[in-house]
Design an enzyme around this catalytic site. Structure first.
Site, PDB file in Angstrom:
ATOM      1  N   GLU A  29       0.841  -1.185   0.000  1.00 39.73           N
ATOM      2  CA  GLU A  29       0.000   0.000   0.000  1.00 39.73           C
ATOM      3  C   GLU A  29       0.880   1.240   0.000  1.00 39.73           C
ATOM      4  O   GLU A  29       1.799   1.338   0.801  1.00 39.73           O
ATOM      5  CB  GLU A  29      -0.864  -0.020   1.278  1.00 39.73           C
ATOM      6  CG  GLU A  29      -1.916   1.028   1.287  1.00 39.73           C
ATOM      7  CD  GLU A  29      -2.655   1.060  -0.027  1.00 39.73           C
ATOM      8  OE1 GLU A  29      -3.427   0.134  -0.297  1.00 39.73           O
ATOM      9  OE2 GLU A  29      -2.457   2.020  -0.809  1.00 39.73           O
ATOM     10  N   LYS A  79       8.388  -1.612  -1.632  1.00 38.43           N
ATOM     11  CA  LYS A  79       7.672  -0.860  -0.608  1.00 38.43           C
ATOM     12  C   LYS A  79       8.664  -0.272   0.408  1.00 38.43           C
ATOM     13  O   LYS A  79       8.614   0.911   0.738  1.00 38.43           O
ATOM     14  CB  LYS A  79       6.664  -1.783   0.085  1.00 38.43           C
ATOM     15  CG  LYS A  79       6.060  -1.254   1.337  1.00 38.43           C
ATOM     16  CD  LYS A  79       5.078  -0.126   1.091  1.00 38.43           C
ATOM     17  CE  LYS A  79       4.681   0.496   2.403  1.00 38.43           C
ATOM     18  NZ  LYS A  79       3.449   1.213   2.384  1.00 38.43           N
ATOM     19  N   CYS A 122       5.073   4.124   9.439  1.00 39.87           N
ATOM     20  CA  CYS A 122       5.837   3.373   8.434  1.00 39.87           C
ATOM     21  C   CYS A 122       7.304   3.717   8.315  1.00 39.87           C
ATOM     22  O   CYS A 122       8.145   2.812   8.271  1.00 39.87           O
ATOM     23  CB  CYS A 122       5.181   3.530   7.066  1.00 39.87           C
ATOM     24  SG  CYS A 122       3.720   2.517   6.914  1.00 39.87           S
TER      25      CYS A 122
HETATM   26  C1  UDX Z   1      -0.569  -1.699   9.559  1.00 42.81           C
HETATM   27  C2  UDX Z   1       0.939  -1.506   9.551  1.00 42.81           C
HETATM   28  O1  UDX Z   1       1.262  -0.469  10.447  1.00 42.81           O
HETATM   29  C3  UDX Z   1       1.460  -1.180   8.196  1.00 42.81           C
HETATM   30  O2  UDX Z   1       2.856  -1.250   8.154  1.00 42.81           O
HETATM   31  C4  UDX Z   1       0.981  -2.151   7.230  1.00 42.81           C
HETATM   32  O3  UDX Z   1       1.400  -1.750   5.940  1.00 42.81           O
HETATM   33  C5  UDX Z   1      -0.510  -2.358   7.317  1.00 42.81           C
HETATM   34  O4  UDX Z   1      -0.914  -2.638   8.632  1.00 42.81           O
HETATM   35  P1  UDX Z   1      -2.445   0.055   9.900  1.00 42.81           P
HETATM   36  O5  UDX Z   1      -3.632  -0.376   9.146  1.00 42.81           O
HETATM   37  O6  UDX Z   1      -2.173   1.517   9.975  1.00 42.81           O
HETATM   38  O7  UDX Z   1      -1.148  -0.469   9.248  1.00 42.81           O
HETATM   39  O8  UDX Z   1      -2.432  -0.632  11.346  1.00 42.81           O
HETATM   40  P2  UDX Z   1      -3.555  -0.627  12.438  1.00 42.81           P
HETATM   41  O9  UDX Z   1      -4.363   0.623  12.319  1.00 42.81           O
HETATM   42  O10 UDX Z   1      -2.884  -0.962  13.725  1.00 42.81           O
HETATM   43  O11 UDX Z   1      -4.516  -1.821  12.003  1.00 42.81           O
HETATM   44  C6  UDX Z   1      -4.242  -3.162  12.113  1.00 42.81           C
HETATM   45  C7  UDX Z   1      -5.516  -3.869  12.598  1.00 42.81           C
HETATM   46  O12 UDX Z   1      -5.312  -5.273  12.564  1.00 42.81           O
HETATM   47  C8  UDX Z   1      -5.940  -3.528  14.020  1.00 42.81           C
HETATM   48  O13 UDX Z   1      -7.243  -3.024  14.024  1.00 42.81           O
HETATM   49  C9  UDX Z   1      -5.837  -4.858  14.762  1.00 42.81           C
HETATM   50  O14 UDX Z   1      -6.823  -5.017  15.756  1.00 42.81           O
HETATM   51  C10 UDX Z   1      -6.002  -5.851  13.641  1.00 42.81           C
HETATM   52  N1  UDX Z   1      -5.449  -7.181  13.917  1.00 42.81           N
HETATM   53  C11 UDX Z   1      -4.175  -7.323  14.339  1.00 42.81           C
HETATM   54  C12 UDX Z   1      -6.240  -8.297  13.704  1.00 42.81           C
HETATM   55  O15 UDX Z   1      -7.399  -8.196  13.340  1.00 42.81           O
HETATM   56  N2  UDX Z   1      -5.701  -9.547  13.901  1.00 42.81           N
HETATM   57  C13 UDX Z   1      -4.430  -9.715  14.331  1.00 42.81           C
HETATM   58  O16 UDX Z   1      -3.988 -10.857  14.514  1.00 42.81           O
HETATM   59  C14 UDX Z   1      -3.641  -8.564  14.570  1.00 42.81           C
HETATM   60  C1  UDX Z   2       4.073   7.173   4.148  1.00 42.93           C
HETATM   61  C2  UDX Z   2       4.247   7.092   2.635  1.00 42.93           C
HETATM   62  O1  UDX Z   2       4.171   8.408   2.086  1.00 42.93           O
HETATM   63  C3  UDX Z   2       3.205   6.179   2.038  1.00 42.93           C
HETATM   64  O2  UDX Z   2       3.414   6.046   0.640  1.00 42.93           O
HETATM   65  C4  UDX Z   2       3.298   4.825   2.703  1.00 42.93           C
HETATM   66  O3  UDX Z   2       2.302   3.966   2.220  1.00 42.93           O
HETATM   67  C5  UDX Z   2       3.153   4.964   4.203  1.00 42.93           C
HETATM   68  O4  UDX Z   2       4.113   5.867   4.718  1.00 42.93           O
HETATM   69  P1  UDX Z   2       2.433   8.487   5.788  1.00 42.93           P
HETATM   70  O5  UDX Z   2       3.382   8.080   6.862  1.00 42.93           O
HETATM   71  O6  UDX Z   2       0.993   8.240   5.981  1.00 42.93           O
HETATM   72  O7  UDX Z   2       2.820   7.786   4.417  1.00 42.93           O
HETATM   73  O8  UDX Z   2       2.592  10.070   5.548  1.00 42.93           O
HETATM   74  P2  UDX Z   2       3.639  10.984   4.777  1.00 42.93           P
HETATM   75  O9  UDX Z   2       2.880  12.016   4.056  1.00 42.93           O
HETATM   76  O10 UDX Z   2       4.603  10.214   3.993  1.00 42.93           O
HETATM   77  O11 UDX Z   2       4.403  11.737   5.970  1.00 42.93           O
HETATM   78  C6  UDX Z   2       5.273  11.057   6.855  1.00 42.93           C
HETATM   79  C7  UDX Z   2       5.912  12.051   7.799  1.00 42.93           C
HETATM   80  O12 UDX Z   2       6.843  12.882   7.117  1.00 42.93           O
HETATM   81  C8  UDX Z   2       4.925  13.000   8.475  1.00 42.93           C
HETATM   82  O13 UDX Z   2       5.279  13.183   9.835  1.00 42.93           O
HETATM   83  C9  UDX Z   2       5.109  14.273   7.688  1.00 42.93           C
HETATM   84  O14 UDX Z   2       4.744  15.417   8.414  1.00 42.93           O
HETATM   85  C10 UDX Z   2       6.598  14.233   7.410  1.00 42.93           C
HETATM   86  N1  UDX Z   2       7.018  15.065   6.253  1.00 42.93           N
HETATM   87  C11 UDX Z   2       6.529  14.792   5.011  1.00 42.93           C
HETATM   88  C12 UDX Z   2       7.949  16.089   6.430  1.00 42.93           C
HETATM   89  O15 UDX Z   2       8.406  16.342   7.552  1.00 42.93           O
HETATM   90  N2  UDX Z   2       8.341  16.823   5.337  1.00 42.93           N
HETATM   91  C13 UDX Z   2       7.870  16.576   4.087  1.00 42.93           C
HETATM   92  O16 UDX Z   2       8.281  17.267   3.143  1.00 42.93           O
HETATM   93  C14 UDX Z   2       6.930  15.529   3.919  1.00 42.93           C
END
Ligand code: UDX
Ligand code: UDX
Length: 463
Positions: free
Chosen positions: A162, A221, A277
């Protein structure tokens, strides 16, 4: 193969929005999102879609349109696995906090649990899609668990990372730069890849759908996130040099960004990147490189994290130094706690670390964030383990109103780039503060000249 039923394990920041968009764009496919967390599923099913657990602009409307039609949120994990032809794994993969690879490697225990559950339940052939960011060659482990514990059915493992960014998840999903699908180069692998390509092709142009082998996809990724984070650490490194030399990092960023080879995006100096991430994926990359004995490669990427930690610490040090080397019992107001604007996510937010440093200096922190709840902020601090929950409650006061949060404070620190901060009546805020009144703009979003003309002492990043 015509796909009619999809299941996604994990109703988080990735699984929730991704499945909502697939359901909206593919009304002929039944999409079920399951999660172990009952409260989370309950929240996704809240009749008022403004109360769904994840805030993303445009998401509530999509959920309102598709939920109950072909989008379902459920805790019945096994039933959903049993029915689906494609199963997305979207559970979290945090950095390990114990054992081998502690602090670096990804903790795959949730992924393994999912694989075992799929193996146990599946009675027909399934396509299993890795959506979570994973170390390279995780697909191999998933495949081994599925094949060795399953009921003799065939599994195809695809990697479909993603790339959505929080705060813009819906637009990123609707108009992706590319969709990446990695799979086996066998006939069965190609059939599985095509099935998933056809799902995305309902709204994404086929020339934006890339197919590769599994390892390329998994590594892409990590590489994408490492490159993005590297740009921020690079500009942040320059911000410190700018502060010493009288150059302005915003001007430098503009000047280099106009070089089409460099480009203007992701060059904003800041208090440091956060989010679930960047740090995790780079640590993961470093760990993988070390595992293969590639120490120079590992050290190269680790420096991106070292620079980011330095930037957060530098920001809190600057506040302390500027406030005459003592912040004990001074009220310092944080505008923003989320790791970036337009999200209620706080994972790895710079605000947490800056608050921790300042509380160690016995400052009293007041916070206003338009989307982050009080409990979230307190649990973020508790998670660091620096002090007890009671001590955190005594050091952090959370306000529902920004003006109230700023009243009587010695300094304001902007930690998140929420648009609304730029629209405030800064004259009114100035009048309500201790003098001299300081603003530490960790996002360079405020108008320095205007604030200085009001009387503020303004400190941005890199100027
Ligand atoms: C997560 C990771 O942070 C990211 O690196 C990855 O790409 C996608 O999964 P995110 O969706 O942001 O991203 O995480 P989170 O909001 O914590 O959601 C994960 C969900 O999975 C939680 O709601 C958790 O309860 C659920 N989960 C976890 C299950 O349903 N079963 C499990 O065994 C573990
Ligand atoms: C990132 C990647 O962009 C996305 O493609 C991947 O799937 C997940 O991780 P995300 O972490 O949701 O996404 O947000 P992003 O917009 O990338 O920002 C990450 C952090 O960098 C934030 O704290 C943001 O404020 C900071 N940032 C971003 C800076 O400090 N300066 C910049 O110019 C851009």
């Amino acid at each position: 193969m015509e796909i009619t039923k999809i299941c996604c394990i994990g109703a988080g920041y990735v699984g929730g929005p991704t499945m909502a968009v697939i359901a909206q764009k593919c009304p002929h496919i039944q999409v079920t999102v399951v999660d172990l967390n009952e409260q989370r599923i309950k929240d996704w099913n809240d009749p008022n879609t403004d109360n769904i657990p994840i805030y993303e602009p445009g998401l509530a409307e999509i959920v309102a349109e598709a939920r109950g039609r072909n989008l379902f949120f459920s805790t019945e994990v096994e039933k959903a696995i049993d029915e689906a032809q494609i199963i997305f794994i979207s559970v979290n993969t945090p950095t390990k906090t114990y054992g081998k690879g502690k602090g670096m490697a990804a903790d795959l225990k949730y992924i393994e649990l999912c694989a075992r559950q799929i193996a146990k339940v599946a009675k027909q052939n399934k396509i299993v899609v890795e959506k979570s960011t994973l170390p390279v060659r995780t697909a191999e482990a998933i495949k081994s668990i599925l094949d060795n514990t399953g009921n003799g059915v065939q599994f195809q493992i695809l990697s479909n990372p993603e790339f959505l960014a929080e705060g813009t998840a819906v637009t990123d999903l609707l108009n992706p730069d590319r969709i990446l699908i990695g799979g086996d180069t066998t006939h069965e692998g190609e059939t599985a890849i095509n099935a998933l390509v056809n799902v995305y092709a309902n709204w994404v142009n086929r020339d934006k759908i890339l197919t590769t082998n599994v390892w390329s996809s998994e590594l892409s990724k990590l590489t994408a996130n490492a490159f993005l984070a590297q740009r921020i650490s690079s500009i942040n490194a320059m911000s410190e040099l700018c502060e010493k030399t009288g150059a302005d990092v915003n001007e430098v960023a503009k000047a280099i960004g106009m070089d089409s080879r460099i480009g203007p995006k992701f060059l904003k100096a800041s208090v440091g990147f956060g989010g679930s991430c960047f740090q995790k994926d780079i640590l993961n990359l470093v760990y993988i490189a070390k595992t293969y004995g590639l120490n120079e490669v590992a050290d190269y990427w680790e420096q991106v994290i070292i620079m980011n930690d330095h930037q957060k610490r530098r920001f809190s040090n600057k506040i302390v130094q500027t406030l005459y080397n003592t912040v004990a019992d001074k009220k310092i107001t944080f505008l923003g706690w989320a790791f970036k604007k337009d999200t209620n996510d706080t994972r790895e937010s710079a605000a947490i670390y800056v608050a921790d440093d300042l509380i160690n200096e016995q400052a009293k922190i007041s916070v206003y964030d338009p989307k982050v709840s009080r409990n979230k902020m307190l649990s973020d601090l508790d998670y660091l383990g620096t002090r007890t929950s009671d001590e955190n409650i005594n050091s952090l006061t959370i306000f529902e109103d920004a003006y109230d949060a700023c009243k009587g404070s010695h300094a304001i620190a902007v930690l998140t780039e929420w648009d609304e901060f730029t629209t405030y009546d800064w004259q009114k805020i100035y009048e309500s503060m201790h003098k001299p009144a300081f603003v530490f703009d960790g996002r360079n979003i405020l108008d320095a000249k205007k604030l200085e003309s009001i009387g503020f002492v303004y400190k941005g990043i890199g100027s």
